[in-house]
Write an enzyme that holds these catalytic residues in place. Structure first.
Site, PDB file in Angstrom:
ATOM      1  N   ASN A   9      38.061  26.658  34.581  1.00 33.31           N
ATOM      2  CA  ASN A   9      39.415  27.191  34.761  1.00 33.31           C
ATOM      3  C   ASN A   9      39.469  27.751  36.179  1.00 33.31           C
ATOM      4  O   ASN A   9      39.001  28.855  36.426  1.00 33.31           O
ATOM      5  CB  ASN A   9      39.675  28.291  33.722  1.00 33.31           C
ATOM      6  CG  ASN A   9      40.989  29.017  33.964  1.00 33.31           C
ATOM      7  OD1 ASN A   9      41.814  28.571  34.755  1.00 33.31           O
ATOM      8  ND2 ASN A   9      41.172  30.141  33.277  1.00 33.31           N
ATOM      9  N   LYS A  11      41.854  28.802  37.843  1.00 38.73           N
ATOM     10  CA  LYS A  11      42.877  29.841  38.075  1.00 38.73           C
ATOM     11  C   LYS A  11      43.610  29.531  39.387  1.00 38.73           C
ATOM     12  O   LYS A  11      43.786  28.371  39.723  1.00 38.73           O
ATOM     13  CB  LYS A  11      42.248  31.228  38.046  1.00 38.73           C
ATOM     14  CG  LYS A  11      41.413  31.447  36.783  1.00 38.73           C
ATOM     15  CD  LYS A  11      41.037  32.857  36.535  1.00 38.73           C
ATOM     16  CE  LYS A  11      40.208  32.928  35.248  1.00 38.73           C
ATOM     17  NZ  LYS A  11      39.874  34.276  34.850  1.00 38.73           N
ATOM     18  N   HIS A  93      46.148  31.761  27.760  1.00 33.81           N
ATOM     19  CA  HIS A  93      45.110  32.529  28.466  1.00 33.81           C
ATOM     20  C   HIS A  93      45.548  33.989  28.529  1.00 33.81           C
ATOM     21  O   HIS A  93      46.722  34.293  28.689  1.00 33.81           O
ATOM     22  CB  HIS A  93      44.898  31.957  29.876  1.00 33.81           C
ATOM     23  CG  HIS A  93      43.679  32.534  30.527  1.00 33.81           C
ATOM     24  ND1 HIS A  93      43.683  33.783  31.121  1.00 33.81           N
ATOM     25  CD2 HIS A  93      42.414  32.061  30.642  1.00 33.81           C
ATOM     26  CE1 HIS A  93      42.466  34.030  31.574  1.00 33.81           C
ATOM     27  NE2 HIS A  93      41.680  33.011  31.294  1.00 33.81           N
ATOM     28  N   GLU A  95      45.429  36.080  30.778  1.00 37.54           N
ATOM     29  CA  GLU A  95      46.175  36.468  31.984  1.00 37.54           C
ATOM     30  C   GLU A  95      47.642  36.109  31.845  1.00 37.54           C
ATOM     31  O   GLU A  95      48.518  36.782  32.393  1.00 37.54           O
ATOM     32  CB  GLU A  95      45.537  35.809  33.226  1.00 37.54           C
ATOM     33  CG  GLU A  95      44.202  36.480  33.564  1.00 37.54           C
ATOM     34  CD  GLU A  95      43.181  35.588  34.239  1.00 37.54           C
ATOM     35  OE1 GLU A  95      43.535  34.500  34.717  1.00 37.54           O
ATOM     36  OE2 GLU A  95      42.005  36.000  34.286  1.00 37.54           O
ATOM     37  N   GLU A 164      37.965  34.208  24.158  1.00 35.14           N
ATOM     38  CA  GLU A 164      37.739  34.876  25.438  1.00 35.14           C
ATOM     39  C   GLU A 164      38.044  36.368  25.294  1.00 35.14           C
ATOM     40  O   GLU A 164      39.211  36.777  25.418  1.00 35.14           O
ATOM     41  CB  GLU A 164      38.654  34.285  26.518  1.00 35.14           C
ATOM     42  CG  GLU A 164      38.392  32.830  26.827  1.00 35.14           C
ATOM     43  CD  GLU A 164      38.784  32.471  28.254  1.00 35.14           C
ATOM     44  OE1 GLU A 164      37.954  31.879  28.947  1.00 35.14           O
ATOM     45  OE2 GLU A 164      39.892  32.802  28.685  1.00 35.14           O
ATOM     46  N   GLY A 170      36.085  37.836  34.004  1.00 35.55           N
ATOM     47  CA  GLY A 170      36.027  38.204  35.421  1.00 35.55           C
ATOM     48  C   GLY A 170      35.377  39.554  35.678  1.00 35.55           C
ATOM     49  O   GLY A 170      35.428  40.070  36.786  1.00 35.55           O
ATOM     50  N   SER A 208      32.892  35.550  31.750  1.00 37.62           N
ATOM     51  CA  SER A 208      31.661  35.789  32.521  1.00 37.62           C
ATOM     52  C   SER A 208      30.495  34.918  32.081  1.00 37.62           C
ATOM     53  O   SER A 208      29.338  35.347  32.127  1.00 37.62           O
ATOM     54  CB  SER A 208      31.280  37.271  32.486  1.00 37.62           C
ATOM     55  OG  SER A 208      32.302  38.055  33.095  1.00 37.62           O
TER      56      SER A 208
HETATM   57  P1  PGA Z   1      35.423  34.183  33.989  1.00 40.37           P
HETATM   58  O1  PGA Z   1      36.844  33.659  33.456  1.00 40.37           O
HETATM   59  O2  PGA Z   1      34.402  33.114  33.680  1.00 40.37           O
HETATM   60  O3  PGA Z   1      35.615  34.379  35.475  1.00 40.37           O
HETATM   61  O4  PGA Z   1      35.129  35.454  33.284  1.00 40.37           O
HETATM   62  C1  PGA Z   1      36.957  32.954  32.257  1.00 40.37           C
HETATM   63  C2  PGA Z   1      38.412  32.640  31.998  1.00 40.37           C
HETATM   64  O5  PGA Z   1      39.258  33.469  32.322  1.00 40.37           O
HETATM   65  O6  PGA Z   1      38.744  31.567  31.458  1.00 40.37           O
END
Ligand code: PGA
Length: 246
Positions: A9, A11, A93, A95, A164, A170, A208
């Site tokens: 992903n 982003k 997601h 976000e 998630e 993140g 992460s």
């Molecule tokens: P990350 O993000 O691996 O940077 O924690 C995962 C995601 O948001 O899909």
């Protein structure tokens, strides 16, 4: 044995040059023993499609509209994504739930729009830290998934689910393999009650995931791959996770 899926992903990261290098680095490391996909920002779908055309690597988007077409400025429909050869689209997601106020119902409609155009929705669910600490993890992820199961009906078996935990995204704070497996098992049980295909469905972990924790997470019985943010932006890290899954 379910085949694993590792999906990057990206982003809102990348540019023409860095994307080309990243895609070339991943493609050069094939073959993988798992399904591998990259979910890229909309403007880069076309070049991603060209770069990966001769490979078995898959590509997708990070969101789609719940609407078919019409006066929805800034939105991109599932039909448009399908025209680019997208295989996947991430929906729900955290976000988007957090910064764009996406409700469970909207996420479910997006998943339905995706499936109706032959895209596989990667449906994200996950609790915040406050919800986990309040003992609400199970209730939250079940509520989020149940909206999608309800909307998809007999096609529910065709989605990919991604657990998630919001507190792990993140942050470098990864869920322990046991914490993740416990939630994956709950989700699998919920899917089993809804579709005869639950045992074949891929449930990804995201938050992460890195080369150094991928093996322990991916060896859990109900963790069928990863949705990778930060570590998907470096070919060496992403490839290492794909190898851990394969
Ligand atoms: P990350 O993000 O691996 O940077 O924690 C995962 C995601 O948001 O899909």
């Amino acid at each position: 044995m379910r085949r694993k899926l590792v999906a990057g992903n990206w982003k809102m990261h990348g540019n023409h040059r860095s994307n080309a290098e990243l895609l070339a680095g991943i493609a050069a490391s094939r073959p993988f023993g798992c399904d591998v996909a990259v979910c890229v920002p909309y403007p880069y779908l076309a070049e991603t499609a060209v770069a990966l055309a001769a490979s078995d690597l898959r590509w997708g988007a990070q969101d789609c509209s719940a609407h078919e077409q019409g006066a929805y400025t800034g939105e991109v429909s599932a039909a448009m994504l399908a025209e680019f050869g997208c295989r996947y689209v991430i929906v729900g997601h955290s976000e988007r739930r957090q910064f764009h106020a996406e409700s469970d119902a909207l996420v479910a409609d997006k998943a339905k729009a995706a499936l109706s155009h032959g895209l596989t929705p990667i449906v994200c669910v996950g609790e915040t830290l406050a919800q986990r600490e309040a003992g609400q993890t199970e209730a939250v992820v079940k509520r989020q998934l149940s909206a999608v199961i309800h909307a998809l009906g007999h096609c529910a078996g065709e989605m990919v689910v991604a657990y998630e935990p919001v507190w792990a995204i993140g942050t470098g704070k990864v869920a322990t393999p046991e914490q993740a497996q416990a939630v994956h098992a709950l989700l699998r049980a919920q899917l089993k009650a809804a579709t005869p295909h639950a045992d074949q469905m891929q449930i990804l972990y995201g938050g992460s995931m890195k080369p150094d924790n991928a093996v322990s997470l991916l060896s859990q019985p109900d963790i069928d791959g990863g949705l990778i943010g930060g570590a998907s932006l470096k070919a060496a890290d992403f490839v290492a996770i794909c190898r851990a899954a394969g």
